[in-house]
Design a protein around this motif. Structure first.
Motif, mmCIF file in Angstrom:
data_model
loop_
_atom_site.group_PDB
_atom_site.id
_atom_site.type_symbol
_atom_site.label_atom_id
_atom_site.label_comp_id
_atom_site.label_asym_id
_atom_site.label_seq_id
_atom_site.Cartn_x
_atom_site.Cartn_y
_atom_site.Cartn_z
ATOM 1 N N ASP A 42 11.970 7.865 5.855
ATOM 2 C CA ASP A 42 13.264 8.084 6.492
ATOM 3 C C ASP A 42 14.285 8.755 5.591
ATOM 4 O OD1 ASP A 42 12.414 6.737 8.879
ATOM 5 O OD2 ASP A 42 12.667 4.844 7.796
ATOM 6 N N ASN A 102 8.681 16.488 2.793
ATOM 7 C CA ASN A 102 7.312 16.135 2.383
ATOM 8 C C ASN A 102 6.782 17.136 1.364
ATOM 9 O OD1 ASN A 102 7.149 13.823 3.947
ATOM 10 N ND2 ASN A 102 6.296 14.894 5.723
ATOM 11 N N THR A 124 17.078 14.895 9.720
ATOM 12 C CA THR A 124 17.487 14.711 11.115
ATOM 13 C C THR A 124 16.597 15.473 12.082
ATOM 14 O OG1 THR A 124 19.072 16.532 10.921
ATOM 15 C CG2 THR A 124 19.888 14.306 10.480
ATOM 16 N N THR A 125 15.711 16.323 11.551
ATOM 17 C CA THR A 125 14.806 17.107 12.395
ATOM 18 C C THR A 125 13.396 17.053 11.821
ATOM 19 O OG1 THR A 125 15.124 19.169 11.158
ATOM 20 C CG2 THR A 125 16.690 18.694 12.945
ATOM 21 N N ASP A 126 12.419 17.420 12.638
ATOM 22 C CA ASP A 126 11.034 17.476 12.169
ATOM 23 C C ASP A 126 10.879 18.518 11.068
ATOM 24 O OD1 ASP A 126 10.288 15.510 13.938
ATOM 25 O OD2 ASP A 126 9.568 16.907 15.474
ATOM 26 N N GLU A 127 11.644 19.605 11.178
ATOM 27 C CA GLU A 127 11.573 20.649 10.151
ATOM 28 C C GLU A 127 12.043 20.109 8.800
ATOM 29 O OE1 GLU A 127 11.468 22.431 14.053
ATOM 30 O OE2 GLU A 127 12.886 21.014 13.135
ATOM 31 N N GLU A 128 13.121 19.321 8.802
ATOM 32 C CA GLU A 128 13.594 18.735 7.543
ATOM 33 C C GLU A 128 12.575 17.756 6.984
ATOM 34 O OE1 GLU A 128 18.427 18.766 7.366
ATOM 35 O OE2 GLU A 128 17.478 17.102 8.430
ATOM 36 N N ARG A 129 11.966 16.963 7.840
ATOM 37 C CA ARG A 129 10.957 16.009 7.356
ATOM 38 C C ARG A 129 9.792 16.743 6.702
ATOM 39 N NH1 ARG A 129 12.764 13.819 12.208
ATOM 40 N NH2 ARG A 129 13.773 11.764 11.946
ATOM 41 N N ALA A 130 9.367 17.822 7.321
ATOM 42 C CA ALA A 130 8.267 18.604 6.746
ATOM 43 C C ALA A 130 8.682 19.206 5.403
ATOM 44 C CB ALA A 130 7.848 19.703 7.718
#
Length: 434
Positions: free
Chosen positions: A150, A171, A162-168
Motif C-alpha cells: 500500500d 514495484n 493511487t493508481t495501478d500505474e503507480e503501483r507498477a
C-alpha cells in the motif's frame, strides 16, 4: 514489580522519548536500567533508573566515532543513509549485543525497550523463541520503514500509490532499491552472522518483524494505511517530553503572546551543523513580515553561528535561542519551519501547529511526505530552500486555515491515546507471564 532494560541511541532525538518512558515506568514502581551513551548519564538517572554506559569503543565521543562522523558529512544523502545504517547501526551491534547479555545476567529483565534502529538488540529475539527470553519492544520514533503493498518503497519520500500505474512503477522501484541497498544488506547480514544469528530478510523489514512489538509514536491520521502491517505494529500516540524545570524564559518570551503570529524555525539537534540550510533562509525570508520569529538552533553556540552567518544583521522581529523546550514554545507558535525531524513534527502536531518542512537526509523525506499527505503543512522538497520559497510557504500556511484545521484534527486524535499506559500494559503483562 518488573525489571526493564531501556536502551537508546546516544542522540537527543532517541534519548529524550525513551527517558520519558523510563521515568514513567519507575514512577509506576518498576525497576529500570537505562543503557545509553555516557554523556546522557544525568538525564538517564533523573528518570529514577539505574544507569549503564556504553562500552568505550562505541561511545560517540571516541576518536573512531568522530572520524566516522566527519567522513559522513561529505556524503550525498543516499550514501549518508547507508553509512548510518552500516557504520553507526550495524558495526557497533556486536559490542551492544555482548554488553546486553552481560547486563541481563546481572539484571534479569523481562522486557527490553529500544529505539527502532537498534541492531544490537535484535539478536535477543533471534536466538530464542518468545517466552524463553525478554520481550523485545521497539519504539517507532521514525516513520515505519517496512515494505507494504500500500506504500511506495521507503526512502525517497513518495506518496502512496493511487493508481495501478503507480503501483507498477513502485514495484519496479523496489527492485532498483534492492540493488542500491545490496551492499548495505550484505554488510549487515555479515555483522549478524558474526553474532551467531541470521538477519531475516531485508533490514528495513526486520526492524518491524524481529521485535515482538513495534509501538509507533504517532496516530493513524499521520501515517499511511497498510493492509499488511506486522502483527506487533500499533500506534500509541506521541510521548510528551519531561518538563524542563531548569529552563529560564528569556526576556523576549512575552513577545510570543502579542497579536503577531509566531513562527518557529529549527534544524533540530542533529542536522544543525550548518544553519545556513534552513534557519538563515527563514530569517531572511521573514525579515519584513509582520510576525515574530524564534530560531531554536538546538546548540549552545547556535545564536553566535547565526550572527556570524548573517554578518550580525539580525532582523528586528527575530529572537535567537540555543535550546528551547518545545513543550513550552510550540503551544505559542502558529507555524513550525523545520527540517522534518520526526520528533519535532510530532510535537508540533500534538499541539495543533501546522508546518513548513524541508529535509533530504535520513528519514526526513519520508517525514516531509507525510506532512504533505496529511494536509498539515507545505513540503519544500529540499534541505536548502530558496529564501523566496520559504516566504511563500509560510504565508500559505498562515493564510490558509485548512492547514491549521488538519493539524487540529490530528491534535484531537493524539488526545485519544495514552502512550505510557500502552507501554506499561505490555510490560506488566510480560512480567506476570515471565
Amino acid at each position: 514489580m518488573a525489571k526493564i532494560i531501556v536502551t537508546a541511541g546516544p542522540v537527543p532525538g532517541h534519548v529524550v522519548p525513551l527517558a520519558a518512558v523510563a521515568a514513567d515506568l519507575t514512577e509506576r514502581g518498576h525497576e529500570v536500567l537505562f543503557y545509553t551513551g555516557a554523556q546522557f548519564e544525568g538525564q538517564a538517572r533523573r528518570t529514577g533508573a539505574r544507569f549503564a554506559p556504553y562500552p568505550a569503543e562505541v561511545e560517540p565521543t571516541s576518536a573512531e566515532f568522530q572520524a566516522a562522523f566527519l567522513e559522513r558529512e561529505k556524503l550525498a544523502p543516499f550514501d549518508r543513509m547507508t553509512f548510518d545504517l552500516t557504520r553507526f547501526g550495524a558495526d557497533p551491534a556486536p559490542v551492544h549485543d555482548k554488553r546486553l547479555q552481560e547486563l541481563l545476567a546481572e539484571f534479569p529483565a523481562t522486557v527490553v525497550i529500544s529505539d527502532l534502529t537498534s541492531f544490537g538488540t535484535m539478536p535477543l529475539a533471534l536466538r530464542a523463541p518468545r517466552g524463553e527470553r525478554p520481550l523485545l519492544v521497539y519504539i517507532g520514533m521514525a516513520p515505519p520503514p517496512f515494505d507494504s503493498v500500500d506504500t511506495a518503497p521507503f526512502g525517497p519520500g513518495l506518496l502512496p500509490p493511487t493508481t495501478d500505474e503507480e503501483r507498477a512503477r513502485y514495484n519496479g522501484m523496489r527492485v532498483q532499491m534492492g540493488a542500491m541497498f545490496a551492499d548495505a544488506q550484505e554488510h549487515i547480514e555479515a555483522v549478524f552472522s558474526s553474532m551467531g544469528v541470521t538477519l531475516p530478510g531485508f533490514f528495513f523489514n526486520a526492524m518491524a518483524t524481529v521485535p515482538d512489538h513495534l509501538l509507533q509514536l504517532t496516530v493513524p491520521a499521520f501515517e499511511y494505511p497498510r493492509s499488511d502491517a506486522p502483527q506487533g505494529f500499533r500506534f500509541i500516540g506521541s510521548l510528551p517530553a519531561a518538563p524542563d524545570r531548569d529552563f529560564e524564559r528569556p526576556d523576549w518570551w512575552a513577545d510570543l503572546s502579542s497579536d503577531r503570529p509566531v513562527v518557529v524555525v529549527t534544524q533540530g539537534t542533529a542536522e544543525n551543523n550548518d544553519l545556513s540550510q534552513l534557519v538563515v533562509p527563514t530569517l531572511r525570508a521573514l525579515a519584513d513580515a509582520d510576525v515574530t520569529v524564534v530560531a531554536a538552533t538546538g546548540r549552545a553556540d547556535g545564536p553566535d553561528a547565526v550572527r556570524t552567518e548573517m554578518a550580525d544583521e539580525i532582523p528586528a522581529n527575530v529572537h535567537l535561542a540555543g535550546f528551547v523546550p518545545f513543550e513550552q514554545l510550540l503551544p505559542l507558535a502558529d507555524v513550525l519551519v523545520t527540517n522534518a525531524g520526526y520528533g519535532g513534527v510530532q510535537t508540533a502536531l500534538r499541539h495543533g501547529v501546522p508546518l513548513v518542512v524541508a529535509g533530504e537526509t535520513e528519514d526526513k523525506p519520508e517525514v516531509a511526505a507525510r506532512v504533505e499527505w496529511s494536509g498539515t503543512g507545505v513540503n519544500l522538497h529540499t534541505a536548502r530552500p530558496e529564501v523566496a520559497a520559504v516566504r511563500i510557504a509560510v504565508d500559505e500556511v498562515l493564510n490558509d486555515p485548512q492547514y491549521r484545521k488538519c493539524a487540529g484534527e490530528i491534535q484531537r486524535q493524539y488526545a485519544e491515546y495514552r502512550p505510557f499506559d500502552a507501554i506499561a500494559e505490555i510490560v506488566e503483562r510480560a512480567a506476570a507471564v515471565g
